[in-house]
Design an enzyme around this catalytic site. Structure first.
Site, PDB file in Angstrom:
ATOM      1  N   CYS A   1       0.976  -1.151  -0.338  1.00  0.00           N
ATOM      2  CA  CYS A   1       0.138  -0.247  -0.207  1.00  0.00           C
ATOM      3  C   CYS A   1       0.819   1.199   0.112  1.00  0.00           C
ATOM      4  O   CYS A   1       1.382   1.437  -0.817  1.00  0.00           O
ATOM      5  CB  CYS A   1      -1.057  -0.093   1.355  1.00  0.00           C
ATOM      6  SG  CYS A   1      -2.240   1.243   0.868  1.00  0.00           S
TER       7      CYS A   1
ATOM      8  N   HIS B   1      -3.532  -5.998   0.432  1.00  0.00           N
ATOM      9  CA  HIS B   1      -3.274  -5.586   2.266  1.00  0.00           C
ATOM     10  C   HIS B   1      -2.857  -7.275   2.403  1.00  0.00           C
ATOM     11  O   HIS B   1      -3.248  -8.227   3.227  1.00  0.00           O
ATOM     12  CB  HIS B   1      -3.299  -5.493   2.960  1.00  0.00           C
ATOM     13  CG  HIS B   1      -3.373  -4.009   3.441  1.00  0.00           C
ATOM     14  ND1 HIS B   1      -2.547  -2.844   4.378  1.00  0.00           N
ATOM     15  CD2 HIS B   1      -4.447  -2.870   2.710  1.00  0.00           C
ATOM     16  CE1 HIS B   1      -2.402  -1.902   4.170  1.00  0.00           C
ATOM     17  NE2 HIS B   1      -4.059  -1.051   2.857  1.00  0.00           N
TER      18      HIS B   1
ATOM     19  N   GLU C   1      -1.477  -8.509   5.108  1.00  0.00           N
ATOM     20  CA  GLU C   1      -0.909  -8.887   6.170  1.00  0.00           C
ATOM     21  C   GLU C   1      -2.707  -8.803   7.018  1.00  0.00           C
ATOM     22  O   GLU C   1      -2.888  -9.549   8.009  1.00  0.00           O
ATOM     23  CB  GLU C   1       0.060  -7.657   6.949  1.00  0.00           C
ATOM     24  CG  GLU C   1      -0.867  -6.532   7.465  1.00  0.00           C
ATOM     25  CD  GLU C   1      -0.955  -5.245   6.329  1.00  0.00           C
ATOM     26  OE1 GLU C   1      -0.073  -6.005   5.061  1.00  0.00           O
ATOM     27  OE2 GLU C   1      -1.903  -4.313   6.357  1.00  0.00           O
TER      28      GLU C   1
END
Lengths: 243, 733
Positions: A89, A206, A208
């Protein structure tokens, strides 16, 4: 053999730094720690993560100020020596601003911020970041950005495609690159690219945020696991060579 | 200008003559101009709660898990052994009317720092918004500006917006309501206070520099809006900087980790004046401040301006003497300003110097001792007539068409285009995000436990019957939390009403507070804090009295969170809870008949308590496949939403014996304490038995399955493909 060590950069305004550290250290059990934006020393690390957020407030252009920070100078040297660099990002924006990856990330086509799950097609599995995915596999990951529209001049795009540097593309659930499946208007539906050397990856989604089932999916977890496995294999080869 | 026509000084700062006399009495002299300005803001309705305080005393505030109740910057309640949640809601209505983007953004910033002041890391935001109808371009502009402002601040600062509500009504056209709530997490053993202590301890100013923005914002929030507001008051709207807000959160948490901080408070409304006065008064001590040490953004600011500036992203801290460097270092590491600007003194006096000159000297408690007022309460005749309206003769429209119209109504329609603009996933806690009955966040500190939060309120119901609106807001918020399987542990309330000097508004305020108080008492859920916004009026009149209630619940296992939508064909559809419904104040009456009238159902609070308990236990025992509360649009809309959310149809047969003879009342009637659940057939017996033991009525309505929602009631039948329901529900505009 030493376990690979991950650094998670903390810029003022990073807001996914703690999330990345949580996944690397608490979920996957890897050796990981924060590094402050003022450091120029990344020695001892095998991989560096530039997390999401709004580094330095993103006032000029997203990632523009961070690209001139001491730690990014260090990341440039680190990358040139073959270290793995992952920008997620805002981290992707920093890498393009720093010239470590080609192209730029512009305001979304919509043009509002968008936070939602999207489908991605894994275009390459022969990178250090994607070894555990299947070729052409369609995965689900969340996005959360206002400036994620990937853009590059035509000749750069042609080069990217020729060199197979596009690693992730926005697709629908069936793996088709439809207009509706492209959440921000990225050219060629590009969600993530790798540098020509293959050791620097940037992506807008993302990973994560999708590394634990309780949060709705685990497709991102394999990206970190791929990095870890690749680093271990490299270390094993190096150990074998020196031994 | 002659003395006779000149506006008296006290009036210019917003005080009444008798208030000015009281100030003189408290000081034993006339205040100087700077002091008078300080009294003007500190004794404004916004800061002093002059009209609401007498009512707020009625709220039950104690409970087993409550670590801090009202009176601090946020309430704090224990959610797991050793782990606490801070909870607060605040309005930013007036600033958002004038400048929707910055007004809403600074509302987010302010609430984050209230929670931070308790020592908590903010982990979730929710917003409760009210606007005029979206077909009015001005209302749409306000809404889109507010949403963009919340998105801008929340996303940048890295705190997820996990839930909220957006409702539309004519009365909010010129005076939108923007209530933002925040939840933070902190160790139970480390709850901070704002009470200053320790004479000789340094007072530290930290964060952004002080500018001329927002001067008089608190007073502005205590007046009615008029035509000129947009232009004249723009200077009273603060500009937020989420980047500075983010740094302030990280730096403050780091400063608190040093163990050197004694007390802290956000500089919000009335800025440095309010923080210094409240911190001193709460601690029963005094403070000496040196304004020339306050970091400034502009040259030539007067002492009054520095004292009253509402520049954002600033905190005031009291630090242990000798350890100030540790605290200053934490802020400077994050690139923020931090300076020692004064010290705590034993004598209860606030003494302010500017370049060595004494500019203010007064007892801090004088600033926090505004008078309170009781206005005679009077229900307006017209309101009673509206409530007594006979709705039995209403013509019945085509029911399928009515269902689609209600689904498409802006207040009911899906809000995905709004909440996708908010980062609702950052911090990796969001197990259930926006769009569900309640948001669910996991507690990585205490797995597999989680918390659930919901914010609810219905101004239309409160307009017709303030008590029903107050109690109903508590019921809806607690029920939403229970629907996902969490046990409600605390609420915080935001009250939004008109000019409290009018007997009609006083009557509304009394009723709404009584409703909240009665409901919370019976449910055993404490009110740990709240916010009151009055003078929400324009030339068009007052807004509906609008209570919004934020409920926090605890979930034993986030893995057991119950979804909203139907899950599996063959499951039984059961309507659980109260059978009392009315068209009074309903969405259907508004949409299909263009009326706001009738008598809303008053909650049976004892039944509600049992219902909440049954839902939590059923979720824990894994008896529920889905649960969804019935609110705007009644049973028909709840069934439609459960179908759309689950992507599956349902076939229901409503027996007139159980659901009443009038079909539109059965389908669209509204009332508190009702839930539609789906249950696997093999679990139905256990579920029915649980409900029977707790004396919670259940009505078997049908089965999940197919691609249509079919509802049969007497001779009438509604059949709509789920795809059509979805496209109606997604017709956001």
């Amino acid at each position: 053999m030493r376990d690979p060590r991950f650094a998670v950069v903390v810029f003022p305004g990073s807001n996914c730094d703690r999330d990345c550290l949580h996944v690397l250290r608490d979920v996957l059990g890897y050796a990981a720690q924060f590094v402050w934006h003022e450091t120029e020393d990344l020695s001892g690390f095998d991989a560096v993560l530039l997390p999401g957020g709004f580094s330095y407030g993103d006032y000029l252009r997203p990632g523009a100020v961070a690209a001139t920070s001491p730690v990014v100078r260090a990341v440039r040297r680190f990358a040139s020596l073959g270290g793995l660099v992952l920008g997620v990002c805002n981290g992707f924006q920093v890498l393009t601003e720093a010239g470590l990856l080609p192209g730029a990330l512009l305001r979304n086509r919509t043009p509002t911020f968008r936070c939602e799950w999207v489908h991605l097609r894994v275009e390459r599995t022969d990178t250090p970041f994607t070894g555990l995915y299947a070729p052409g596999e369609v995965v689900r990951m969340p996005i959360a950005h206002g400036d994620g529209r990937y853009h590059a001049p035509r000749e750069v795009l042609e080069e990217l495609e020729r060199q197979r540097q596009v690693v992730f593309r926005y697709v629908d659930a069936q793996g088709r690159t439809t207009l509706d499946a492209n959440p921000n208007g990225s050219v060629h539906h590009i969600a993530g690219v790798v540098n020509a050397a293959g050791n620097v990856l940037g992506l807008m989604p993302h990973p994560e945020r999708c590394s634990e089932e309780v949060l709705g999916g685990q497709d991102g977890r394999r990206l970190f696991e791929s990095m870890h496995r690749w680093l271990r294999e490299r270390a094993a080869v190096a150990a074998g060579r020196s031994g | 200008m002659t003395a006779a026509t000149r506006r008296p000084d006290w009036e210019a700062v917003g005080l009444r003559r008798e208030e000015y006399e009281r100030v003189c009495g408290l000081l034993g002299r006339e205040p100087n101009p700077t002091e008078l300005r300080m009294f003007g803001v500190m004794w404004s309705e916004h800061c002093a709660y002059k009209h609401s305080r007498p009512y707020l005393r009625r709220l039950p505030t104690a409970g087993p898990g409550v670590l801090r109740g009202p009176g601090e910057n946020a309430g704090v309640v224990e959610v797991a052994p050793g782990l606490a949640a801070a909870l607060k809601v605040e309005s930013h209505n007036h600033p958002s009317a004038v400048d929707p983007f910055h007004g809403a953004a600074t509302g987010v910033g302010g609430i984050l720092r209230d929670v931070l002041s308790m020592g908590a890391r903010p982990v979730a935001l929710l917003d409760s918004l009210r606007f005029g109808p979206p077909d009015d371009p001005q209302s749409r502009r306000l809404r889109d500006g507010v949403v963009a402002g919340i998105s801008h601040y929340g996303n940048s600062v890295g705190v997820p917006v996990v839930g909220g509500e957006v409702l539309y009504e004519d009365c909010y056209r010129a005076n939108p309501l923007v209530n933002v709530a925040c939840v933070g997490l902190l160790p139970s053993s480390r709850v901070f206070t704002s009470a200053a202590a320790g004479p000789g301890n340094p007072v530290v100013y930290a964060g952004a520099r002080t500018g001329r923005d927002g001067i008089g914002g608190a007073s502005f929030a205590s007046e009615e809006l008029d035509e000129g507001s947009a232009e004249a008051d723009r200077g009273a709207v603060q500009i937020g900087d989420p980047f500075a807000g983010k740094l302030l959160i990280e730096a403050t948490l780091e400063a608190l980790d040093t163990g050197a901080v004694v007390a802290l408070q956000d500089m919000g409304a009335a800025g440095l004046t309010c923080a210094a006065a409240e911190m001193s008064a709460r601690g029963g001590v005094g403070m000496v401040l040196h304004l020339d040490r306050v970091p400034r953004r502009e040259r030539g600011m007067t002492p009054t301006e520095v004292l009253l500036s509402e520049s954002q992203e600033r905190m005031l801290l009291v630090v242990q003497r000798g350890r100030e460097e540790e605290v200053l270092k934490a802020y400077r590491r994050w690139g923020l300003r931090a300076e020692v600007v004064g010290e705590v003194v034993a004598e209860p006096v606030l003494r302010v110097y500017d370049a060595g000159q004494l500019v203010v000297e007064l007892p801090p408690s004088a600033l926090t001792q505004a008078p309170t007022y009781r206005v005679p309460e009077q229900e307006p005749e017209a309101r009673r007539a509206l409530r007594d309206a006979d709705l039995s003769g209403l013509p019945q429209p085509d029911l399928t068409e009515a269902l689609l119209r209600v689904l498409r109504s802006p207040s009911v329609v899906g809000k995905r285009p709004i909440y996708t603009q908010y980062d609702h996933m950052v911090q990796l806690r969001t197990v259930v995000g926006p769009g569900a009955d309640a948001a669910v966040l996991r507690l990585v500190e205490a797995p597999p436990r989680g918390i659930a939060v919901s914010v609810d309120g219905n101004g239309r119901i409160a307009y017709l019957d303030p008590w029903a609106g107050g109690a109903g807001a508590v019921c809806e918020a607690t029920l939403n939390v229970a629907c996902v399987g969490a046990r409600p542990v605390a609420v915080t309330d935001g009250l939004n009403l008109g000019n409290p000097e009018r007997p009609e508004v006083a009557w509304e305020l009394a009723g709404v507070v009584d409703g909240i108080a009665d409901a919370c008492r019976v449910l055993g859920v404490p009110v740990v804090g709240g916010n009151v916004s009055l003078y929400n009026e324009s030339e068009r009149g007052a807004v509906y009295p609008t209570p919004v209630v934020v409920c926090l619940g605890v979930l034993e296992d986030v893995g057991c969170a119950v979804p909203t939508g139907f899950q599996k064909a063959g499951d039984l559809v059961v309507v659980v809870g109260s059978g009392q419904v009315s068209l009074g104040g309903s969405e259907y009456l508004r949409v299909a008949h263009g009326r706001v009238a009738g008598c809303p159902v008053r909650a049976d609070l004892e039944l509600h308590r049992r219902l909440v308990d049954v839902l939590v236990r059923a979720a824990q025992q894994g008896l529920l496949r889905s649960a969804h509360d019935l609110s705007e649009g009644g049973l028909a809309v709840a069934l439609a939403e459960a179908c759309v959310a689950g992507g599956v149809g349902a076939r229901c047969q409503l027996s007139p014996e159980l659901f009443g003879r009038r079909t539109d009342v059965a389908l669209f009637g509204e009332g508190p304490s009702r839930v539609v659940v789906s249950v696997a057939p093999e679990r139905y017996e256990a579920f029915a038995e649980l409900c029977a033991r707790s004396r919670v009525p259940i009505r078997l309505a049908g089965r999940v399955g197919g691609t249509d929602l079919r509802v049969q009631l007497a001779e009438a039948e509604v059949v709509v493909p789920v795809e059509d329901l979805r496209s109606a529900w997604e017709a956001y505009r």
